[in-house]
Design an enzyme around this catalytic site. Structure first.
Site, PDB file in Angstrom:
ATOM      1  N   GLY A 142      -6.658  66.009  29.087  1.00 13.68           N
ATOM      2  CA  GLY A 142      -6.225  67.348  29.690  1.00 13.68           C
ATOM      3  C   GLY A 142      -6.574  68.287  28.220  1.00 13.68           C
ATOM      4  NE  ARG A 145      -3.728  73.956  33.037  1.00 13.60           N
ATOM      5  CZ  ARG A 145      -3.351  74.319  34.310  1.00 13.60           C
ATOM      6  NH1 ARG A 145      -3.583  73.670  35.281  1.00 13.60           N
ATOM      7  NH2 ARG A 145      -2.194  75.157  34.369  1.00 13.60           N
ATOM      8  CG  ASN A 198      -3.020  67.522  25.397  1.00 10.57           C
ATOM      9  OD1 ASN A 198      -1.933  68.222  24.800  1.00 10.57           O
ATOM     10  ND2 ASN A 198      -3.602  68.015  26.284  1.00 10.57           N
ATOM     11  CB  SER A 223       7.908  66.625  23.396  1.00  6.76           C
ATOM     12  OG  SER A 223       8.838  67.822  23.783  1.00  6.76           O
ATOM     13  CE1 TYR A 281       7.472  65.970  28.903  1.00  8.50           C
ATOM     14  CE2 TYR A 281       9.051  67.146  27.521  1.00  8.50           C
ATOM     15  CZ  TYR A 281       7.734  66.918  27.899  1.00  8.50           C
ATOM     16  OH  TYR A 281       6.731  67.555  27.036  1.00  8.50           O
ATOM     17  CE  LYS A 329       5.349  64.409  26.437  1.00  7.50           C
ATOM     18  NZ  LYS A 329       4.063  64.103  25.996  1.00  7.50           N
TER      19      LYS A 329
END
Length: 252
Positions: A12, A15, A83, A135, A148, A152
């Site tokens: 990734g 961007r 990433n 995160s 999520y 993480k």
């Protein structure tokens, strides 16, 4: 910090946070293979030290394909930056097993097995550095983020485990836990609030440094963790959030 003669794979990397990481690695002298579904944009094309491999990380074959590309294009990899990932908001009442599995496949399975696929190259080249992007939601939680946050927290956990297992090969493994990082998606989230100006003001108030993060903030940390100056750092989760998680909330 000098990363000359080093080859990095960044998932990734075209961007958002990944873009900031790619640009900082290139500036430090590394050659970079970006693995993602979308081709590189015009601003990144044409750099002799940058290449792209099409990769859908939900596919079991992706790690092997990325490793093969790293070998063919640059002769192998010294650095892996896991990433790529995604997020959805969903209550446990509405979530099904397929939703949960999709999150874990991309956010957890792909990073682990990409590291496995690149291990022979790193060992042959004398060691390496793996940086996983976790995160602050692997430490705390926002509403409707069970999948999520779980993914993480898992990233943070396997980071420590890989550091323990791979240290004998001269391969270090660390994670970065970003806070709020400015991007098209995060800006759109703010703009979608009932009062965007107030939302942005309240968001800034959460950060002792007085600003939110930029992709380059994460890129600088990745370069540091991959350079010789971090040779004694492994198994760590480095929070980069402008002090947000250090600040105790007050009701006024």
């Amino acid at each position: 910090m000098n990363l000359a003669n080093k080859v990095a794979v960044v998932t990734g990397g075209g961007r958002g946070i990944g873009r900031g990481i790619t640009e900082k690695l290139l500036a430090a002298g590394a050659r970079v293979l970006v693995a993602q579904r979308q081709p590189l944009d015009e601003c990144l094309k044409g750099n002799a030290n940058l290449a792209w491999v099409e990769a859908d990380l939900s596919r079991k074959e992706a790690p092997g394909e990325i490793a093969q590309a790293a070998q063919e294009v640059f002769g192998g990899a010294d650095i892996l930056v896991n990433n790529a990932g995604f997020m959805f908001e969903q209550s446990l009442d509405d979530m099904c097993e397929e939703d949960w599995d999709r999150m874990m496949v991309v956010n957890m399975r792909a990073p682990v097995f990409l590291a496995k696929a690149l291990l022979p190259q790193m060992r042959r080249r004398g060691g390496g550095s793996i940086v996983n992007i976790g995160s602050i939601e692997g430490i705390g939680a926002n509403p409707w983020h069970a999948a999520y946050c779980g993914s993480k927290a898992g990233v943070h956990g396997f980071t420590r485990a890989l550091a323990v297992d791979l240290g004998r090969d001269g391969i270090r493994c660390n994670a970065i836990a970003p806070g709020w990082i400015n991007s098209d998606l995060s800006n759109a989230y703010i703009d979608a609030q009932a009062n965007p100006a107030r939302a942005r003001q309240d968001l800034l108030a959460l950060h002792p440094v007085g600003r939110t993060g930029e992709p380059e903030d994460i890129g600088d940390a990745v370069v540091f963790l991959c350079a010789d100056g971090a040779a004694f750092i492994t198994g760590q989760i480095i929070v980069i959030d402008g002090g947000r998680t250090a600040k105790l909330p007050l009701p006024f």
